[in-house]
Design a protein around this motif. Structure first.
Motif, PDB file in Angstrom:
ATOM      1  N   HIS A 168     -43.863 -55.189  19.160  1.00 52.80           N
ATOM      2  CA  HIS A 168     -42.637 -54.584  19.679  1.00 52.80           C
ATOM      3  C   HIS A 168     -42.070 -53.532  18.730  1.00 52.80           C
ATOM      4  N   PHE A 169     -41.294 -52.653  19.304  1.00 54.63           N
ATOM      5  CA  PHE A 169     -40.497 -51.664  18.563  1.00 54.63           C
ATOM      6  C   PHE A 169     -39.048 -51.842  18.994  1.00 54.63           C
ATOM      7  N   ILE A 170     -38.157 -52.005  18.016  1.00 58.28           N
ATOM      8  CA  ILE A 170     -36.731 -52.143  18.318  1.00 58.28           C
ATOM      9  C   ILE A 170     -35.969 -50.985  17.682  1.00 58.28           C
ATOM     10  N   ALA A 171     -35.247 -50.258  18.518  1.00 50.72           N
ATOM     11  CA  ALA A 171     -34.406 -49.156  18.041  1.00 50.72           C
ATOM     12  C   ALA A 171     -32.953 -49.602  18.047  1.00 50.72           C
ATOM     13  N   LEU A 172     -32.276 -49.439  16.914  1.00 50.97           N
ATOM     14  CA  LEU A 172     -30.852 -49.734  16.799  1.00 50.97           C
ATOM     15  C   LEU A 172     -30.107 -48.428  17.015  1.00 50.97           C
ATOM     16  N   LYS A 173     -29.374 -48.341  18.109  1.00 53.30           N
ATOM     17  CA  LYS A 173     -28.728 -47.099  18.492  1.00 53.30           C
ATOM     18  C   LYS A 173     -27.221 -47.280  18.651  1.00 53.30           C
ATOM     19  N   GLY A 174     -26.524 -46.153  18.690  1.00 45.76           N
ATOM     20  CA  GLY A 174     -25.075 -46.159  18.870  1.00 45.76           C
ATOM     21  C   GLY A 174     -24.697 -46.224  20.342  1.00 45.76           C
ATOM     22  N   ALA A 175     -23.560 -45.613  20.667  1.00 45.83           N
ATOM     23  CA  ALA A 175     -23.018 -45.679  22.027  1.00 45.83           C
ATOM     24  C   ALA A 175     -23.757 -44.754  22.994  1.00 45.83           C
ATOM     25  N   ASP A 176     -23.571 -45.017  24.291  1.00 44.91           N
ATOM     26  CA  ASP A 176     -24.032 -44.149  25.371  1.00 44.91           C
ATOM     27  C   ASP A 176     -25.525 -43.836  25.262  1.00 44.91           C
ATOM     28  N   ILE A 177     -26.342 -44.852  25.460  1.00 49.52           N
ATOM     29  CA  ILE A 177     -27.785 -44.722  25.281  1.00 49.52           C
ATOM     30  C   ILE A 177     -28.503 -44.162  26.509  1.00 49.52           C
ATOM     31  N   SER A 178     -27.852 -44.162  27.663  1.00 54.52           N
ATOM     32  CA  SER A 178     -28.519 -43.778  28.915  1.00 54.52           C
ATOM     33  C   SER A 178     -29.224 -42.422  28.869  1.00 54.52           C
ATOM     34  N   PRO A 179     -28.563 -41.354  28.381  1.00 51.70           N
ATOM     35  CA  PRO A 179     -29.257 -40.059  28.339  1.00 51.70           C
ATOM     36  C   PRO A 179     -30.529 -40.101  27.492  1.00 51.70           C
ATOM     37  N   GLU A 180     -30.466 -40.789  26.347  1.00 52.58           N
ATOM     38  CA  GLU A 180     -31.642 -40.889  25.483  1.00 52.58           C
ATOM     39  C   GLU A 180     -32.760 -41.679  26.145  1.00 52.58           C
ATOM     40  N   LEU A 181     -32.392 -42.743  26.853  1.00 53.30           N
ATOM     41  CA  LEU A 181     -33.400 -43.568  27.524  1.00 53.30           C
ATOM     42  C   LEU A 181     -34.139 -42.762  28.588  1.00 53.30           C
ATOM     43  N   ASN A 182     -33.395 -41.989  29.374  1.00 60.34           N
ATOM     44  CA  ASN A 182     -34.009 -41.154  30.411  1.00 60.34           C
ATOM     45  C   ASN A 182     -34.911 -40.098  29.792  1.00 60.34           C
ATOM     46  N   GLU A 183     -34.428 -39.496  28.720  1.00 58.86           N
ATOM     47  CA  GLU A 183     -35.156 -38.442  28.025  1.00 58.86           C
ATOM     48  C   GLU A 183     -36.453 -38.983  27.405  1.00 58.86           C
TER      49      GLU A 183
END
Length: 238
Positions: A168-183
């Motif tokens: 697995h790969f786990i990314a620790l991200k900040g707020a509002d992840i939706s745009p990054e996920l789509n991208e």
């Protein structure tokens, strides 16, 4: 957040720290502040803030993923040791490889490991794009983690080549992840990954929204990835 509140907050999530582990966190904080005076490790130095925004934040993946099931972990762009060192303190059985492009940070991490008595910590100097093509590291880890290094499509190219198939790969991200996920959808698939789940939560003490992105490595990463140093950031997979 003081040390006692930190311990209580983790205990509420099922992570109970021993007196020895709390001493290690205290020692880590002191070393971080001491070394920060001679090299740029963090802009956050107030003790309560470090415990919330660095230590607690680094451990949050363990609220959603079982670290008891993994042995080898790679922290890509580990910098001052986040999330790798807090995770290692909480889960001493982990073999923790920390890869960063700044050699002086590796000197700091070696010192931290020695001072805190942490066995199985392996700081490695190098760029992810180069180390990810080396047989010693490529597709060698049960788990790859990264915190606040780059946008997810770029981060996937840095990190997924290190994860073994089935890992697995786990990314620790900040707020509002939706745009990054789509991208990042194409990049994740191209590199052999599949997004398993995304956990959105508020950090303690109103320290803001966080997102944990858990990606399973379902296929081998094609040999051409990661590309040459600098390329993933300049020409992200879209």
């Amino acid at each position: 957040m003081n040390k006692e509140q930190f311990a209580e907050a983790l205990a509420a999530k099922g992570i109970v720290l021993s007196a020895r582990q709390l001493e290690q966190f205290d020692g880590y904080y002191r070393l971080l502040v001491e070394w920060n005076e001679k090299m740029n490790l963090t802009a956050i130095t107030e003790e309560g803030q470090v415990y919330v925004k660095h230590f607690y934040d680094s451990i949050t993946p363990a609220f959603y993923f079982s670290f008891d099931q993994v042995e080898s972990v790679a922290d890509i762009g580990g910098g001052a040791g986040f999330p790798s060192i807090p995770l290692k303190i909480c889960f001493p059985h982990l073999n923790m490889t920390i890869i960063d492009s700044l050699n002086k940070r590796m000197t700091f991490l070696n010192h931290v490991a020695a001072e805190l008595g942490l066995d199985g910590v392996y700081p490695v100097h190098g760029r992810a794009e180069e180390r990810g093509q080396e047989a010693a590291y490529r597709e060698s880890f049960d788990l790859v983690v990264a915190r606040a290094v780059a946008r997810l499509n770029v981060l996937a190219e840095y990190c997924l080549p290190f994860a073994r198939v089935g890992g697995h790969f786990i990314a620790l991200k900040g707020a509002d992840i939706s745009p990054e996920l789509n991208e990042a959808k194409k990049a994740i698939k191209t590199l052999g990954g599949k997004t398993k789940k995304v956990e959105t939560f508020q950090l303690v003490e109103e320290a803001g929204e966080r997102n944990i992105v858990i990606i399973e490595k379902v296929d081998a990463t094609p040999k051409g990835y990661p590309r040459k140093p600098g390329t993933p950031a300049k020409k992200p997979l879209l």
